[in-house]
Design a protein around this motif. Structure first.
Motif, PDB file in Angstrom:
ATOM      1  N   VAL A   1     -81.034  -7.503 -22.945  1.00  0.00           N
ATOM      2  CA  VAL A   1     -82.379  -7.444 -23.316  1.00  0.00           C
ATOM      3  C   VAL A   1     -82.883  -6.247 -24.041  1.00  0.00           C
ATOM      4  N   GLN A   2     -82.766  -5.024 -23.233  1.00  0.00           N
ATOM      5  CA  GLN A   2     -82.857  -3.838 -23.938  1.00  0.00           C
ATOM      6  C   GLN A   2     -81.779  -3.591 -25.024  1.00  0.00           C
ATOM      7  N   ARG A   3     -80.974  -4.010 -25.161  1.00  0.00           N
ATOM      8  CA  ARG A   3     -80.160  -3.682 -26.594  1.00  0.00           C
ATOM      9  C   ARG A   3     -81.025  -4.409 -27.786  1.00  0.00           C
ATOM     10  N   VAL A   4     -81.258  -5.554 -27.576  1.00  0.00           N
ATOM     11  CA  VAL A   4     -82.065  -6.560 -28.402  1.00  0.00           C
ATOM     12  C   VAL A   4     -83.270  -5.639 -28.764  1.00  0.00           C
ATOM     13  N   LYS A   5     -84.021  -5.319 -27.940  1.00  0.00           N
ATOM     14  CA  LYS A   5     -85.149  -4.236 -28.249  1.00  0.00           C
ATOM     15  C   LYS A   5     -85.025  -3.253 -29.172  1.00  0.00           C
ATOM     16  N   THR A   6     -83.641  -2.359 -28.836  1.00  0.00           N
ATOM     17  CA  THR A   6     -83.483  -1.241 -29.508  1.00  0.00           C
ATOM     18  C   THR A   6     -82.876  -1.842 -30.692  1.00  0.00           C
ATOM     19  N   VAL A   7     -81.787  -2.762 -30.974  1.00  0.00           N
ATOM     20  CA  VAL A   7     -81.262  -2.731 -32.486  1.00  0.00           C
ATOM     21  C   VAL A   7     -82.194  -3.411 -33.242  1.00  0.00           C
ATOM     22  N   TYR A   8     -83.128  -4.348 -32.894  1.00  0.00           N
ATOM     23  CA  TYR A   8     -84.130  -5.065 -33.423  1.00  0.00           C
ATOM     24  C   TYR A   8     -85.542  -4.432 -33.578  1.00  0.00           C
TER      25      TYR A   8
ATOM     26  N   ALA B   1     -72.652   0.272 -36.756  1.00  0.00           N
ATOM     27  CA  ALA B   1     -72.661  -0.177 -38.202  1.00  0.00           C
ATOM     28  C   ALA B   1     -71.842  -1.660 -38.004  1.00  0.00           C
ATOM     29  N   ILE B   2     -70.878  -1.797 -37.290  1.00  0.00           N
ATOM     30  CA  ILE B   2     -70.213  -3.154 -37.347  1.00  0.00           C
ATOM     31  C   ILE B   2     -71.245  -4.233 -36.868  1.00  0.00           C
ATOM     32  N   ASN B   3     -71.809  -3.795 -35.380  1.00  0.00           N
ATOM     33  CA  ASN B   3     -72.847  -4.674 -35.181  1.00  0.00           C
ATOM     34  C   ASN B   3     -73.860  -5.100 -35.932  1.00  0.00           C
ATOM     35  N   ASN B   4     -74.215  -4.349 -36.594  1.00  0.00           N
ATOM     36  CA  ASN B   4     -75.633  -4.456 -37.505  1.00  0.00           C
ATOM     37  C   ASN B   4     -75.134  -5.384 -38.807  1.00  0.00           C
ATOM     38  N   SER B   5     -74.009  -5.105 -39.096  1.00  0.00           N
ATOM     39  CA  SER B   5     -73.359  -5.804 -40.298  1.00  0.00           C
ATOM     40  C   SER B   5     -73.058  -7.270 -39.756  1.00  0.00           C
ATOM     41  N   TYR B   6     -72.419  -7.405 -38.780  1.00  0.00           N
ATOM     42  CA  TYR B   6     -71.813  -8.598 -38.238  1.00  0.00           C
ATOM     43  C   TYR B   6     -73.189  -9.610 -37.826  1.00  0.00           C
ATOM     44  N   ASN B   7     -74.095  -8.870 -37.291  1.00  0.00           N
ATOM     45  CA  ASN B   7     -75.275  -9.887 -36.641  1.00  0.00           C
ATOM     46  C   ASN B   7     -76.412  -9.715 -37.820  1.00  0.00           C
TER      47      ASN B   7
ATOM     48  N   MET C   1     -81.099 -18.612 -37.591  1.00  0.00           N
ATOM     49  CA  MET C   1     -80.625 -17.449 -38.588  1.00  0.00           C
ATOM     50  C   MET C   1     -79.693 -16.552 -37.508  1.00  0.00           C
ATOM     51  N   GLY C   2     -78.711 -15.957 -38.288  1.00  0.00           N
ATOM     52  CA  GLY C   2     -77.716 -15.313 -37.639  1.00  0.00           C
ATOM     53  C   GLY C   2     -76.420 -14.986 -38.229  1.00  0.00           C
ATOM     54  N   GLY C   3     -75.325 -14.350 -37.856  1.00  0.00           N
ATOM     55  CA  GLY C   3     -74.289 -13.958 -38.192  1.00  0.00           C
ATOM     56  C   GLY C   3     -73.284 -15.500 -38.166  1.00  0.00           C
ATOM     57  N   GLN C   4     -72.323 -15.303 -38.846  1.00  0.00           N
ATOM     58  CA  GLN C   4     -70.991 -16.359 -38.676  1.00  0.00           C
ATOM     59  C   GLN C   4     -70.583 -16.244 -37.377  1.00  0.00           C
TER      60      GLN C   4
ATOM     61  N   ASP D   1     -91.744 -23.398 -38.787  1.00  0.00           N
ATOM     62  CA  ASP D   1     -92.700 -23.314 -37.837  1.00  0.00           C
ATOM     63  C   ASP D   1     -92.154 -22.276 -36.758  1.00  0.00           C
ATOM     64  N   VAL D   2     -90.940 -22.342 -36.280  1.00  0.00           N
ATOM     65  CA  VAL D   2     -90.240 -21.650 -35.311  1.00  0.00           C
ATOM     66  C   VAL D   2     -88.757 -20.971 -35.887  1.00  0.00           C
ATOM     67  N   PHE D   3     -88.597 -19.841 -35.482  1.00  0.00           N
ATOM     68  CA  PHE D   3     -87.326 -19.256 -35.691  1.00  0.00           C
ATOM     69  C   PHE D   3     -86.325 -18.733 -34.714  1.00  0.00           C
ATOM     70  N   LEU D   4     -85.018 -19.140 -34.733  1.00  0.00           N
ATOM     71  CA  LEU D   4     -84.104 -18.907 -33.636  1.00  0.00           C
ATOM     72  C   LEU D   4     -83.228 -17.831 -34.296  1.00  0.00           C
ATOM     73  N   ILE D   5     -83.268 -16.518 -33.807  1.00  0.00           N
ATOM     74  CA  ILE D   5     -82.510 -15.441 -34.456  1.00  0.00           C
ATOM     75  C   ILE D   5     -81.361 -15.286 -33.304  1.00  0.00           C
ATOM     76  N   ALA D   6     -80.038 -16.002 -33.677  1.00  0.00           N
ATOM     77  CA  ALA D   6     -78.827 -15.958 -32.794  1.00  0.00           C
ATOM     78  C   ALA D   6     -78.183 -14.571 -32.944  1.00  0.00           C
ATOM     79  N   ILE D   7     -77.657 -14.230 -31.784  1.00  0.00           N
ATOM     80  CA  ILE D   7     -77.199 -12.847 -31.754  1.00  0.00           C
ATOM     81  C   ILE D   7     -75.720 -12.962 -30.922  1.00  0.00           C
ATOM     82  N   ASP D   8     -74.599 -12.226 -31.777  1.00  0.00           N
ATOM     83  CA  ASP D   8     -73.349 -12.194 -30.951  1.00  0.00           C
ATOM     84  C   ASP D   8     -73.505 -11.264 -29.894  1.00  0.00           C
TER      85      ASP D   8
END
Length: 422
Positions: free
Chosen positions: A201-208, A152-158, A10-13, A127-134
């Motif tokens: 990694v810290q940004r992933v923890k914050t945004v998600y 807002a752009i990051n949240n929408s794009y990802n 899963m993830g953005g285009q 069984d498994v989920f890969l969350i692809a992040i730009d």
């Protein structure tokens, strides 16, 4: 396809999910790990299989021919689910298993609720989920010198909120059907080479954060963050306003206006002095993130810094998946053994404690999948062979933990039962 291990991507285009799989195949095929476990593409769909081959070939070609250039990477889109089947086998034997990787098109998130039911169904059964992040948009959203990108752009794009919503359909059946969720920041080369992968990694923890918190409530879900260098020698350079150029009134090319608006850089990296009698510029309508939205994603430009194709950590995804599923089968075996012991009165009290520890549901009977049922997804690879190859991967240092930003945010309870002394 009930007896196949299923992975939902899963993830953005244009986040790089296909390149991620290509890197997985390339790394495992040409690395020393090929003596432990082999992998090959056995995708039935010819277009999907060709897409993987083309991805590897185009990346290698760009590295050879675009060294030192700053250019736009491929922006091809897909408007449908794509299934890729990878076959893992034990060298020197006929033992093999298939893993299905299903790519949820980024466009699906932009189509309202047209595909909601289809996505939700897959989330429930996989069984498994890969969350692809730009990663460029993830990190540039907090770059104070970049006025083109924001949260807002990051949240929408990802598609941060969409993914959160879909993952609420995840069902670990009160702990009896363990799941694995891996957040995969892609195109991390710049930050890795600068020694700043920890910031990613810290940004992933914050945004998600809301999604990570929701996943932590499940009884038996493992959550990892696994940054990937998709190519190795193509690094993010900068973002620029998404523009297109009409040359001589008929040819459109994506571009950026640079050097104080004196030059134009085209998508292939070529640069020309601006001649307003020849160059006509307009905003690129394809940069609108969602229909009827004013948000426009800037173009991310990349620079080739080497000629060798060197993806890093794509293979870790495969190792983590294999290791997780092996633990899931062993967990089921341990539960079965505990149930057998429960017939003896002296074990009764300890079994109750073990059941409580494993499932978090003291005194409640929980339905679980038998180890024989789960082992079917190993194909013709025996449990002993899977134990052996996983141990070789571990002993050889191939499976990375707490290194290069790879981090387990939440452990599953697959190993909890083994820690109980009965």
């Amino acid at each position: 396809m009930a007896d196949v291990l299923k992975v939902l991507m899963m993830g953005g285009q244009r986040t790089g999910k296909t390149s991620m799989l290509a890197g997985l195949i390339e790394t495992m095929t040409h690395g020393t790990v090929k003596d432990i476990v082999e992998v090959k593409d056995v995708t039935e769909s010819r277009p999907a299989s060709l897409k993987l081959i083309k991805s590897i070939e185009s990346l290698k070609w760009n590295l050879l021919t675009s060294y030192g250039k700053t250019y736009l990477i491929d922006d091809s889109k897909s408007g449908e689910f794509e299934d890729f089947m990878l076959q893992f086998s034990v060298p020197g034997t006929e033992s093999k298993m298939n893993i299905l990787f299903s790519d949820v098109s980024g466009e699906y998130y932009d189509m309202g609720r047209q595909h909601d039911a289809e996505v939700r169904e897959k989330v429930r059964e996989y069984d498994v989920f890969l969350i692809a992040i730009d990663t460029p948009n993830l990190m540039e959203a907090v770059n104070s010198s970049n006025k083109l990108c924001n949260e807002a752009i990051n949240n929408s794009y990802n598609h941060v909120n969409d993914i959160h919503t879909f993952l609420t359909e995840l069902d670990d059946k009160e702990g009896s059907d363990a799941k694995l969720v891996i957040f995969v920041p892609l195109k991390c080369e710049k930050w890795a080479k600068e020694g700043n992968i920890g910031n990613v990694v810290q940004r992933v923890k914050t945004v998600y954060a809301p999604t990570l918190q929701a996943l932590s409530k499940y009884n038996n879900v493992e959550v990892d963050i696994l940054p990937v260098q998709t190519v190795g020698n193509i690094i993010f350079q900068e973002q620029a306003k998404a523009m297109s150029c009409v040359l001589n009134g008929k040819i459109q090319r994506r571009c950026a206006i640079i050097n104080k608006k004196t030059q134009v850089r085209f998508e292939d990296g070529t640069i020309e002095n601006i001649d307003l009698t020849k160059h006509k510029f307009q905003e690129d309508n394809n940069a609108v993130i969602r229909e009827h939205s004013a948000l426009m994603v800037p173009n991310s430009w990349f620079t080739t810094i080497g000629k060798k194709y060197e993806p890093k950590h794509c293979d870790q995804l495969a190792y983590y998946i294999l290791q997780f599923y092996l633990a899931k089968v062993l967990f089921a075996k341990d539960v079965e053994q505990l149930k057998e012991k429960k017939n003896k009165w002296k074990w009764g009290k300890r079994i109750a404690i073990a059941t409580s520890c494993v499932f978090g549901l003291a005194g409640v009977a929980v339905t679980y999948f038998t180890s024989k049922y789960l082992e079917k997804k190993f194909g013709t690879i025996t449990l002993e062979q899977m134990l052996s190859l996983t141990k070789k991967l571990q002993d050889g240092g191939y499976i990375k933990q707490n290194l290069d930003g790879i981090e387990t945010v939440k452990e599953s309870k697959l190993h909890a039962i083994n820690e109980i002394q009965v």
